[in-house]
Design an enzyme around this catalytic site. Structure first.
Site, mmCIF file in Angstrom:
data_model
loop_
_atom_site.group_PDB
_atom_site.id
_atom_site.type_symbol
_atom_site.label_atom_id
_atom_site.label_comp_id
_atom_site.label_asym_id
_atom_site.label_seq_id
_atom_site.Cartn_x
_atom_site.Cartn_y
_atom_site.Cartn_z
ATOM 1 N N GLU A 200 -6.584 33.332 45.324
ATOM 2 C CA GLU A 200 -7.132 34.352 44.422
ATOM 3 C C GLU A 200 -6.202 35.559 44.356
ATOM 4 O OE1 GLU A 200 -12.016 34.053 44.531
ATOM 5 O OE2 GLU A 200 -11.013 35.871 45.183
ATOM 6 N N THR B 149 -18.760 39.151 54.138
ATOM 7 C CA THR B 149 -19.298 40.359 53.493
ATOM 8 C C THR B 149 -20.237 40.102 52.320
ATOM 9 O OG1 THR B 149 -17.438 40.556 51.933
ATOM 10 C CG2 THR B 149 -17.170 41.590 54.105
ATOM 11 N N GLY C 189 -16.428 35.345 51.528
ATOM 12 C CA GLY C 189 -17.867 35.220 51.369
ATOM 13 C C GLY C 189 -18.692 35.293 52.629
#
Length: 268
Positions: A125, A63, A60
């Site tokens: 993730e 970008t 986060g």
């Protein structure tokens, strides 16, 4: 044997026979009930329903306000239902809703930026995304943003997973780091995108979007686009628009040089 003894033996035999019959019929009933229950449970389990066309995994603070937001907007302009988490990372735990969004997406775009691997959130993730690829056939598309694919695959520089802060947070969790290393290597070997000198970021984003469109259209209706194999090139017209998901309210990810690139290329 007198008549009384004979009668007692007779009664015992009758009781044994009735007991055997009772046990037999009970076992049949139990088997039928069990089978019916299993069938009912199987019927109640719904198939995995996709909610999003694309899930974007990104670091986060690197970008979100630049490349990722531009990519997100470009996907939405093509009617591609895209999940981009707008929240800032807080701690190491991923929200269940985020894991569910990953699982219910057709395609996962993984933006490997310089410090992607410095985030435990991003690494978790990635492991979950590759699990969905294995178990549900999710399409994974790595994007190497201002980073050489070989750095990700060989885990060099910021991808070495050897930072002091990381070691403190994961003391005694060697198997977790091993899983992350394996995930980075696997993802870096998937055919993806890397920027090349002389191409604008807008061109880079357009190429990624067109690739996403082709993969989505291949899963819904036949198109006459020219398709590339692994590590090849797509050719597209300017009016290629996806006719898939309708727009719906989104819940709140871990939040160079343009050419199609395979993780197995650009070796140093």
């Amino acid at each position: 044997m007198d008549s009384i003894e004979f009668f007692q033996v007779f009664i015992i035999i009758i009781i044994l026979i009735m007991t055997l019959f009772y046990m037999y019929f009970r076992s049949l009933t139990s088997s039928y009930t069990s089978t019916s229950s299993v069938a009912a449970v199987d019927t109640d389990i719904p198939p995995l329903q996709e909610k999003y066309d694309v899930f974007i995994s990104f670091r986060g603070d690197e970008t979100r306000d630049s490349f990722t937001s531009h990519l997100h907007e470009a996907l939405l302009r093509k009617n591609i239902e895209t999940y981009m988490d707008d929240r800032l990372e807080k701690g190491d735990d991923i929200e269940p809703a985020l894991l569910e969004a990953i699982k219910r997406s057709k395609i996962a775009l993984v933006i490997f930026s310089e410090y992607y691997a410095s985030s435990t959130w991003c690494l978790k993730e990635l492991v979950h995304i590759l699990g969905c690829k294995k178990n549900h056939g999710q399409i994974v598309m790595p994007i190497f943003y201002r980073i050489d694919p070989s750095h990700v695959r060989k885990q060099k520089g910021t991808y070495a997973l050897e930072g002091l802060e990381l070691k403190k947070r994961l003391k005694g969790s060697g198997h977790v780091v091993a899983n992350w290393r394996a995930a980075l290597k696997e993802a870096a070997n998937i055919s993806g995108f890397s920027r090349k000198t002389g191409r604008t970021e807008a061109d880079f984003i357009e190429e990624v979007v067109q690739d996403v469109l082709t993969k989505l259209n291949m899963s819904t209706e036949p198109k006459n686009n020219t398709e590339r194999g692994e590590g090849g090139v797509f050719e597209f017209g300017n009016k290629n628009v996806y006719k898939g998901h309708k727009k719906e309210k989104q819940v709140d990810s871990c939040s160079g040089e343009t050419d199609t690139a395979s993780g197995g290329e650009n070796e140093e």
